[in-house]
Design a protein around this motif. Structure first.
Motif, PDB file in Angstrom:
ATOM      1  N   PRO A 136      22.099  43.435 -38.074  1.00  0.00           N
ATOM      2  CA  PRO A 136      22.418  42.992 -39.443  1.00  0.00           C
ATOM      3  C   PRO A 136      23.874  42.565 -39.559  1.00  0.00           C
ATOM      4  O   PRO A 136      24.719  42.924 -38.738  1.00  0.00           O
ATOM      5  CB  PRO A 136      22.147  44.234 -40.290  1.00  0.00           C
TER       6      PRO A 136
ATOM      7  N   LYS B 196      19.051  40.378 -33.834  1.00  0.00           N
ATOM      8  CA  LYS B 196      18.440  41.571 -34.404  1.00  0.00           C
ATOM      9  C   LYS B 196      19.413  42.427 -35.212  1.00  0.00           C
ATOM     10  O   LYS B 196      18.987  43.281 -35.992  1.00  0.00           O
ATOM     11  CB  LYS B 196      17.819  42.418 -33.293  1.00  0.00           C
TER      12      LYS B 196
ATOM     13  N   TRP C 271      17.802  37.633 -46.786  1.00  0.00           N
ATOM     14  CA  TRP C 271      17.943  37.678 -45.339  1.00  0.00           C
ATOM     15  C   TRP C 271      19.057  36.718 -44.919  1.00  0.00           C
ATOM     16  O   TRP C 271      19.505  35.886 -45.715  1.00  0.00           O
ATOM     17  CB  TRP C 271      16.664  37.224 -44.627  1.00  0.00           C
TER      18      TRP C 271
ATOM     19  N   THR D  97      24.425  45.791 -46.083  1.00  0.00           N
ATOM     20  CA  THR D  97      23.964  45.248 -44.812  1.00  0.00           C
ATOM     21  C   THR D  97      22.883  44.214 -45.101  1.00  0.00           C
ATOM     22  O   THR D  97      21.914  44.506 -45.812  1.00  0.00           O
ATOM     23  CB  THR D  97      23.412  46.343 -43.877  1.00  0.00           C
TER      24      THR D  97
ATOM     25  N   GLN E 244      28.105  40.317 -37.630  1.00  0.00           N
ATOM     26  CA  GLN E 244      27.225  41.318 -37.047  1.00  0.00           C
ATOM     27  C   GLN E 244      28.086  42.356 -36.339  1.00  0.00           C
ATOM     28  O   GLN E 244      29.070  42.028 -35.680  1.00  0.00           O
ATOM     29  CB  GLN E 244      26.247  40.663 -36.076  1.00  0.00           C
TER      30      GLN E 244
ATOM     31  N   ARG F   8      19.996  41.955 -43.643  1.00  0.00           N
ATOM     32  CA  ARG F   8      19.105  42.009 -42.483  1.00  0.00           C
ATOM     33  C   ARG F   8      18.770  40.613 -41.969  1.00  0.00           C
ATOM     34  O   ARG F   8      18.663  39.665 -42.746  1.00  0.00           O
ATOM     35  CB  ARG F   8      17.805  42.741 -42.842  1.00  0.00           C
TER      36      ARG F   8
END
Length: 389
Positions: free
Chosen positions: A257, A255, A308, A241, A209, A243
């Motif tokens: 990515p 929160k 994700w 990226t 991140q 998520r």
């Protein structure tokens, strides 16, 4: 030559849509694939490179040119160089539809995604379909070549180079050329040194991140500017990226990515990693493998599947979630070990999201169960499993 699996998809799309757009970064093999496909399906086709002044000049009156070559499949390479053509294509296609032409008339190739999609979607809605071409995948090579693919990356010229030195040299030249020539030609005024530093920083933190404020400070730019630069690399299909999962499960979820350089070979070139021995001893080793696996998996996904990752402040973590629908969630952990072990965080994460299938991808060849609901398997085995759905 390596047969690209996406070729069959493109052939099918050419039978169904008047315009097919093949997207991918420079040098990934779009032109070669397009010419191979058109040689198979059409005896009459025209290839035009819009970076070539002579080809570009032929389209001074595009409607007349396209009308003159009606009935031929026209390949327009580097379409982002001539965005004004999208409006012309709409009129040409609508006119041909009235004349009874229903199958493909144009195969357009582009090296950027967001701008190209915006430009074409406004003019060609309902007339165009998109297909991304990534680097060579693990399913397109022999299993014995997988580590070489991981080290060299999926750009054909890099993967097929005669030795490791030639491969690394190609990638370093690709990086320099992209930053010095291609990015400015696309209209972005970003200093070469700044973008090179950013790309190298992202290689060092592959799969992490990103703290944009800290990244911006290291580049001597603001956090919003740093984000804009990352967005540019993502638009050029060089960075991905991933998520964070946002499902309403009553947990404190992260929160930000995670950011990956999409081609593992570029990661290694930016870090001056030239061979597997060096890679095995480098701090990026595990996350480089993770990014390589994720990029291959996402390249094999059916349309409509959302990827994700999952992480909570309490320590629950899943490297990759594939959301087919609300009732079908794959939880995937990625390990570069022949004897993978799972942390408590993976089990907690799977329970949190109610994963319907749970996998561990490792570099071995055999598939086996860790317990009744977690399967350990190779990258290619998982990619084949995904293709079934």
């Amino acid at each position: 030559m390596i047969t690209r699996k996406v070729g069959e998809k493109v052939k099918l799309l050419l039978e169904e849509y008047p315009v097919v757009c093949l997207l991918g970064p420079r040098q990934v093999g779009k032109t070669t694939l397009a010419q191979e496909i058109t040689a198979e399906i059409s005896s009459a086709s025209i290839y035009m490179d819009l970076e070539s002044p002579s080809d570009y000049a032929k389209l001074a009156e595009p409607e007349s040119y396209f009308e003159h070559h009606q009935g031929k499949l026209i390949i327009l390479d580097e379409i982002q160089r001539a965005p004004e053509l999208f409006a012309v294509l709409r009129g040409v296609i609508d006119k041909r539809r009235k004349a009874g032409f229903r199958n493909a008339q144009f195969l357009i190739l582009g090296s950027s995604s967001l701008d190209l999609l915006q430009q074409s979607s406004e003019s060609l809605a309902g007339r165009i379909v998109y297909q991304e071409l990534g680097g060579i995948s693990a399913l397109e090579i022999e299993s014995s070549q997988q580590d070489s693919l991981w080290l060299r990356g999926g750009f054909p010229d890099s993967f097929l180079a005669k030795n490791e030195e030639s491969s690394l040299r190609w990638r370093l030249n690709f990086i320099s050329t992209y930053l010095e020539r291609d990015v400015p030609q696309l209209g972005f005024r970003i200093p070469y040194v700044t973008l090179r530093r950013l790309w190298t920083m992202l290689a060092h933190v592959q799969g992490n991140q990103i703290n944009l404020a800290q990244l911006g400070a290291n580049l001597d730019v603001s956090a919003p500017t740093a984000k804009r630069y990352i967005d540019l690399l993502e638009d050029l299909l060089l960075v991905r990226t991933l998520r964070p999962w946002f499902g309403n499960i009553g947990k404190r979820l992260v929160k930000s990515p995670k950011v990956y350089i999409r081609d593992s070979g570029l990661v290694h070139a930016l870090l001056n990693i030239g061979d597997l021995d060096h890679l095995y001893g480098h701090p990026v080793f595990g996350l480089s493998w993770e990014g390589f696996v994720i990029e291959n998996i996402l390249g094999a996904l059916p349309q409509g599947v959302t990827p994700w990752f999952y992480r909570t402040s309490a320590g629950a973590e899943i490297d990759l979630i594939l959301e087919f629908n609300q009732q079908k969630l794959f939880a995937i952990e990625i390990k570069r070990s022949l004897t993978p072990t799972l942390s408590k965080g993976f089990y907690l994460g799977c329970d949190d999201i109610k994963a319907t299938k749970r996998f561990v991808v490792y570099p071995g060849k055999d598939s086996y169960l860790i317990n009744k609901d977690i399967t350990v398997l190779s990258l290619t085995a998982l990619m084949k499993e995904i293709e079934i759905f």
